[in-house]
Design a protein around this motif. Structure first.
Motif, PDB file in Angstrom:
ATOM      1  N   ALA A 234       1.202  -1.032  -0.301  1.00  0.00           N
ATOM      2  CA  ALA A 234      -0.129  -0.548   0.350  1.00  0.00           C
ATOM      3  C   ALA A 234       1.033   1.095  -0.147  1.00  0.00           C
ATOM      4  CB  ALA A 234      -0.740   0.474   0.924  1.00  0.00           C
ATOM      5  N   ILE A 235       0.469   2.386  -0.294  1.00  0.00           N
ATOM      6  CA  ILE A 235       0.590   3.842   0.006  1.00  0.00           C
ATOM      7  C   ILE A 235       0.078   4.283   0.313  1.00  0.00           C
ATOM      8  CG2 ILE A 235       0.828   6.488  -1.700  1.00  0.00           C
ATOM      9  CD1 ILE A 235       0.529   4.647  -4.086  1.00  0.00           C
ATOM     10  N   LEU A 236       0.602   5.693   1.923  1.00  0.00           N
ATOM     11  CA  LEU A 236      -0.037   5.877   3.142  1.00  0.00           C
ATOM     12  C   LEU A 236       0.302   7.421   2.691  1.00  0.00           C
ATOM     13  CD1 LEU A 236      -0.263   5.805   6.317  1.00  0.00           C
ATOM     14  CD2 LEU A 236       1.821   4.978   6.739  1.00  0.00           C
ATOM     15  N   ALA A 237      -0.513   7.476   2.888  1.00  0.00           N
ATOM     16  CA  ALA A 237      -0.930   9.011   2.503  1.00  0.00           C
ATOM     17  C   ALA A 237      -1.436   9.924   2.914  1.00  0.00           C
ATOM     18  CB  ALA A 237      -1.329   9.356   0.511  1.00  0.00           C
ATOM     19  N   PRO A 238      -1.400  11.766   3.577  1.00  0.00           N
ATOM     20  CA  PRO A 238      -2.295  12.069   3.940  1.00  0.00           C
ATOM     21  C   PRO A 238      -3.605  11.897   4.228  1.00  0.00           C
ATOM     22  CG  PRO A 238      -0.839  13.397   3.100  1.00  0.00           C
ATOM     23  CD  PRO A 238      -1.049  12.383   2.627  1.00  0.00           C
ATOM     24  N   GLY A 239      -4.936  12.060   4.767  1.00  0.00           N
ATOM     25  CA  GLY A 239      -5.732  11.383   4.381  1.00  0.00           C
ATOM     26  C   GLY A 239      -6.543  13.170   3.306  1.00  0.00           C
ATOM     27  N   LEU A 240      -7.842  12.402   2.355  1.00  0.00           N
ATOM     28  CA  LEU A 240      -8.088  13.052   1.534  1.00  0.00           C
ATOM     29  C   LEU A 240      -9.134  14.782   1.922  1.00  0.00           C
ATOM     30  CD1 LEU A 240      -8.334  11.231  -1.680  1.00  0.00           C
ATOM     31  CD2 LEU A 240      -6.705  12.210  -0.891  1.00  0.00           C
TER      32      LEU A 240
ATOM     33  N   GLY B  99      -3.357  21.716  -0.325  1.00  0.00           N
ATOM     34  CA  GLY B  99      -4.137  22.545  -0.946  1.00  0.00           C
ATOM     35  C   GLY B  99      -5.642  22.890  -0.319  1.00  0.00           C
ATOM     36  N   GLY B 100      -5.915  21.642   0.273  1.00  0.00           N
ATOM     37  CA  GLY B 100      -7.576  21.339   0.745  1.00  0.00           C
ATOM     38  C   GLY B 100      -6.538  22.073   2.316  1.00  0.00           C
ATOM     39  N   ALA B 101      -6.273  22.299   3.587  1.00  0.00           N
ATOM     40  CA  ALA B 101      -6.153  22.450   4.324  1.00  0.00           C
ATOM     41  C   ALA B 101      -5.961  23.697   4.174  1.00  0.00           C
ATOM     42  CB  ALA B 101      -4.486  21.655   4.778  1.00  0.00           C
ATOM     43  N   ARG B 102      -4.809  24.441   3.138  1.00  0.00           N
ATOM     44  CA  ARG B 102      -4.930  26.012   3.257  1.00  0.00           C
ATOM     45  C   ARG B 102      -6.255  26.474   3.075  1.00  0.00           C
ATOM     46  NH1 ARG B 102      -0.358  24.302   0.032  1.00  0.00           N
ATOM     47  NH2 ARG B 102       1.403  23.822   0.745  1.00  0.00           N
ATOM     48  N   VAL B 103      -6.674  25.989   1.798  1.00  0.00           N
ATOM     49  CA  VAL B 103      -7.967  26.719   1.553  1.00  0.00           C
ATOM     50  C   VAL B 103      -9.452  27.011   3.466  1.00  0.00           C
ATOM     51  CG1 VAL B 103     -10.428  26.503   0.922  1.00  0.00           C
ATOM     52  CG2 VAL B 103      -8.522  26.081  -0.358  1.00  0.00           C
ATOM     53  N   LEU B 104      -9.061  25.786   3.859  1.00  0.00           N
ATOM     54  CA  LEU B 104      -9.646  25.900   4.873  1.00  0.00           C
ATOM     55  C   LEU B 104      -8.699  26.365   6.216  1.00  0.00           C
ATOM     56  CD1 LEU B 104     -11.286  22.167   4.973  1.00  0.00           C
ATOM     57  CD2 LEU B 104     -11.992  24.479   4.349  1.00  0.00           C
ATOM     58  N   GLY B 105      -6.955  26.764   6.180  1.00  0.00           N
ATOM     59  CA  GLY B 105      -6.889  27.058   6.981  1.00  0.00           C
ATOM     60  C   GLY B 105      -6.581  26.533   8.192  1.00  0.00           C
ATOM     61  N   LEU B 106      -6.113  24.990   7.580  1.00  0.00           N
ATOM     62  CA  LEU B 106      -5.665  23.736   8.808  1.00  0.00           C
ATOM     63  C   LEU B 106      -4.645  23.767   8.407  1.00  0.00           C
ATOM     64  CD1 LEU B 106      -9.316  22.192   8.954  1.00  0.00           C
ATOM     65  CD2 LEU B 106      -8.705  23.871  10.913  1.00  0.00           C
ATOM     66  N   GLU B 107      -4.056  24.949   7.449  1.00  0.00           N
ATOM     67  CA  GLU B 107      -2.239  23.233   7.204  1.00  0.00           C
ATOM     68  C   GLU B 107      -1.858  23.333   8.459  1.00  0.00           C
ATOM     69  OE1 GLU B 107      -3.184  27.116   6.691  1.00  0.00           O
ATOM     70  OE2 GLU B 107      -2.411  28.516   6.881  1.00  0.00           O
ATOM     71  N   ARG B 108      -2.400  24.045   8.982  1.00  0.00           N
ATOM     72  CA  ARG B 108      -0.756  23.729  10.384  1.00  0.00           C
ATOM     73  C   ARG B 108      -0.836  22.326  11.055  1.00  0.00           C
ATOM     74  NH1 ARG B 108      -0.552  29.549  12.383  1.00  0.00           N
ATOM     75  NH2 ARG B 108      -2.024  29.016  13.329  1.00  0.00           N
ATOM     76  N   GLU B 109      -2.444  22.059  11.106  1.00  0.00           N
ATOM     77  CA  GLU B 109      -2.232  20.995  11.677  1.00  0.00           C
ATOM     78  C   GLU B 109      -3.214  19.557  10.481  1.00  0.00           C
ATOM     79  OE1 GLU B 109      -4.588  20.468  15.641  1.00  0.00           O
ATOM     80  OE2 GLU B 109      -3.172  22.186  15.272  1.00  0.00           O
ATOM     81  N   ILE B 110      -3.599  19.928   9.466  1.00  0.00           N
ATOM     82  CA  ILE B 110      -3.705  18.899   8.426  1.00  0.00           C
ATOM     83  C   ILE B 110      -2.881  18.683   6.935  1.00  0.00           C
ATOM     84  CG2 ILE B 110      -5.759  18.119   9.775  1.00  0.00           C
ATOM     85  CD1 ILE B 110      -7.527  19.490   7.621  1.00  0.00           C
ATOM     86  N   GLY B 111      -2.864  17.959   6.176  1.00  0.00           N
ATOM     87  CA  GLY B 111      -2.701  17.650   4.989  1.00  0.00           C
ATOM     88  C   GLY B 111      -1.575  17.397   4.450  1.00  0.00           C
ATOM     89  N   SER B 112      -0.900  16.941   5.353  1.00  0.00           N
ATOM     90  CA  SER B 112       0.673  16.338   4.919  1.00  0.00           C
ATOM     91  C   SER B 112       0.729  15.704   6.080  1.00  0.00           C
ATOM     92  CB  SER B 112       1.655  17.468   5.070  1.00  0.00           C
ATOM     93  OG  SER B 112       1.857  18.247   6.081  1.00  0.00           O
TER      94      SER B 112
END
Lengths: 458, 458
Positions: free
Chosen positions: B75-81, B366-379
């Motif tokens: 499998a590939i392990l990736a950030p949740g979408l 990109g989605g995390a930044r859109v939601l202003g949650l880029e310090r918490e999620i997205g990577s």
């Protein structure tokens, strides 16, 4: 006396219950017949390689005595999907060179990779991988343009799949032929070998107008007609192809090919992105079938084929995923149906353009008409070949279900296909291949990957 | 003496092996960090609700002593979408009215169906169905605009999913509010109730410029800012919206909203199909995030958003499936990634436009930044929330594998997701939900289907 009386009563029932090989039942049967009948609690009876009857479950249970049965109360039973354009063995190059300009893609990756790797053995394993994916995803017939088609045919037949396979004829040395003459000789041997095959329709595939001489194109047509075989060709895929043809020949590729007599016989033209009204009139009058490839046309930025117009003109249009090495990355007709509908809507600005019904028809009867096989496949009707698929509708992404065709096109996925029959034979059961060994195919695919990576320019 | 000598040797190793809750290992770890690192034979260590470390499997096995582990060598392990725009409870209307003109769709189906069916209980079951589908398909955060958001929030939280949920504010009577005033009161209660929630970010969602008075729009912004909450709005989805704004206000919707102060605070604007260069300059300077919805924009024939230009300007762009009742038919971010890349290519005529890497980034960071949650999620980076997914790559349609990001975007499907973690908690294991009861949810969805069908005009 009582016995005789009883037998009089029972005999008619026993006589009426005809034996069949399979009774297949499902929540909905989507026939794709002329009236687009969808039968709730429906069934299909199969005898040998053909459909014996289509109707309600209760009716067919009265009429037939099945040797075996498959009941899928949470599924849609539909005609097998028909792929009208692909390059199956390129499965081994899946995603090797994405997001590139066409010239870089061809010259830096595909041509070197093909020159160094494509052999009959490569085509054998590439076909097994492609056929495995296609069958699992509900495709029962595919259309190929590649090299070593006799190997591709043997593998396809062994896996129990139906196909129209075009031996490539092209104006430069390729893996299986140094010259077009050699390719035409190969093509004729292939046409002879698979004459009247129940699964394989052998075809001649001159690659395109810009990669063949007029003489080779004409000889390809003559050869195809000699065996009453289809001719497969790429047509107006890119703007550049059109511009070059107009500069060199003062005619569009369609006009030029028509003048050469290329369309005087069964023809499948892939793409047709840059066809204008004059071209479409020719395509229609010559009854040329169009293999629409929305994923490929989008991914390679080729353009948007005028599919809405084609359908309104009564041109036969089928769907194709194209090859999985750059043009696309898989052989997934559920995605092509969904894209065909959505792309037509955004291209025309009309959300009614290419309905779910039309998209599903393109993937079934439309494809059958494109291939000239409309009397044999493409719908669930008595007398047709038994090519059919069960699509499960019990999972969250397909519930609740209001409209069967809408759900099939816009919500169902290739992974929802549970069971597949081709020519009356079950080839997929509960999502598992019955005719191919996935572990072996995948191990070999990985071995090819390593060899291919070593062969690429560093 | 020997014991003491041994303990000196062993102690440093024992001290170094820190305890963690999970060690997750996979064939590839796709981090989506600033360097876009892909780690072969990689691993992620999770402690509580956060990622403790990301690295190679061998390194992390030395450093950590896990309480539990999950090894997925295929499998590939990736950030949740991250889904940046949807209407979750509309799952119960999935595919009820496809292939229609927007006005027919709204007036003949959606508005009557909503008026007669949408209650808090409807939203409860619609959310359960949507969340079930989203989690199974690898979405770990979603963004909603609907009614009864407090019920949607409670259900989302109970299922262990993360979400940004916007209570709708609209200028006509709707299911949960007779007036915009009432909607604003509801919105404030909702913002208070979910303040500082680890999973739910409560938001205010004025529907659009054309369905609200300027006063209501301004009050929505003030309310959002009072709670440091995001404001969610539809923006320039259709040409008609733009034309009407220009006719009435002599300004584009973006110019008008900006003048009203609507962008002075965290803002997520859905669609942005008809944004021109002036609009884009405003969007950029105000740091408005765009939720790009390619499926919806194609299916409703709304148009093609200028995503390539947005990305080149450094505007934050995420992806959204929009609602599943007409705009789309499912909540499938794998399809939105694939479409975002392909649509941008065909729209610009450039196959290099929106690469697989960029498409995957839109669905995560990109989605995390859109939601202003880029310090918490997205990577996948140490210190971030442990929201991650395993995507299986052992099946025929994803083999062989040359480029991990290409495969994820162009070949992987939602059905390839096997395991999902949100906030350090496993919510999907081997393709099965651990937090919802599918049989119950599907039975209820079917019951709603029957009630909805009865409620529609005949």
């Amino acid at each position: 006396m009582i016995m005789r009386w009883l037998s009089c009563l029972l005999l008619p029932a026993l006589v009426l219950a005809e034996p069949v090989d399979w009774l297949l039942t499902a929540r909905y049967v989507v026939t794709v017949d002329a009236r687009h009948q969808v039968i709730e609690n429906g069934a299909v009876a199969v005898r040998g390689d053909r459909i014996a009857a289509v109707g309600t479950r209760s009716d067919l249970e009265k009429r037939f005595q099945p040797r075996r049965r498959l009941d899928r109360p949470q599924a849609i039973l539909a005609p097998g999907l028909i792929n009208t354009h692909t390059h199956a063995p390129m499965s081994l190059f899946r995603g090797i060179a994405d997001d590139l300009r066409l010239q870089d893609w061809l010259e830096k990756f595909i041509f070197p990779a093909e020159a160094k790797n494509v052999t009959a053995e490569f085509c054998r394993w590439g076909t097994r991988l492609a056929v495995l994916e296609m069958l699992l995803g509900g495709t029962t017939t595919y259309t190929d343009m590649y090299y070593f088609e006799e190997t591709i045919a043997a593998e396809t037949k062994a896996a129990g799949m139906r196909a129209v396979l075009g031996q490539t004829v092209i104006g430069f040395p390729v893996a299986d032929a140094k010259t077009p003459d050699e390719a035409l000789v190969r093509a004729e041997a292939f046409l002879k070998a698979f004459r009247n095959d129940p699964l394989i329709t052998a075809a001649v595939a001159p690659h395109a107008i810009y990669t063949n001489s007029d003489e080779t194109l004409r000889r390809s047509r003559v050869l195809a007609n000699k065996y009453d075989a289809p001719l497969l060709i790429h047509l107006s895929e890119t703007r550049r192809e059109n511009d070059e043809s107009r500069a060199k020949r003062l005619a569009s590729p369609t006009q030029a090919l028509s003048a050469l007599g290329l369309f005087d016989g069964r023809t499948v033209a892939a793409h047709g992105v840059w066809l204008d009204d004059t071209d479409l009139a020719i395509i229609r009058s010559k009854n040329v079938g169009i293999a629409h490839c929305p994923s490929s046309n989008m991914k390679l930025a080729s353009g948007i084929a005028p599919v809405t117009k084609m359908l309104s003109l009564g041109i036969n249009v089928g769907l194709g995923p194209d090859g999985p090495a750059g043009s696309n990355n898989d052989f997934n007709l559920f995605e092509e149906m969904d894209l065909a509908a959505k792309l037509a809507k955004v291209a025309t600005g009309d959300p009614q353009s290419v309905s779910a019904r039309q998209a599903f028809e393109m993937a079934t009867m439309g494809g059958a008409r494109v291939l000239g096989l409309e009397r044999e496949i493409g719908s669930l009707e008595a007398g047709k070949r038994a090519d059919l698929i069960f699509v499960q509708v019990g999972k969250p992404h397909v519930q609740p279900l209001y409209h069967v065709e809408s759900q099939l096109v816009y919500a169902s996925k290739a992974s929802d296909v549970s069971d597949v029959f081709v020519n009356g034979r079950q080839v997929v059961r509960g999502g598992m291949s019955l005719t191919l060994n996935p572990a072996e195919v995948l191990a070999k695919a990985n071995a090819y990957r390593q060899a291919i990576l070593r062969s690429l320019p560093q």
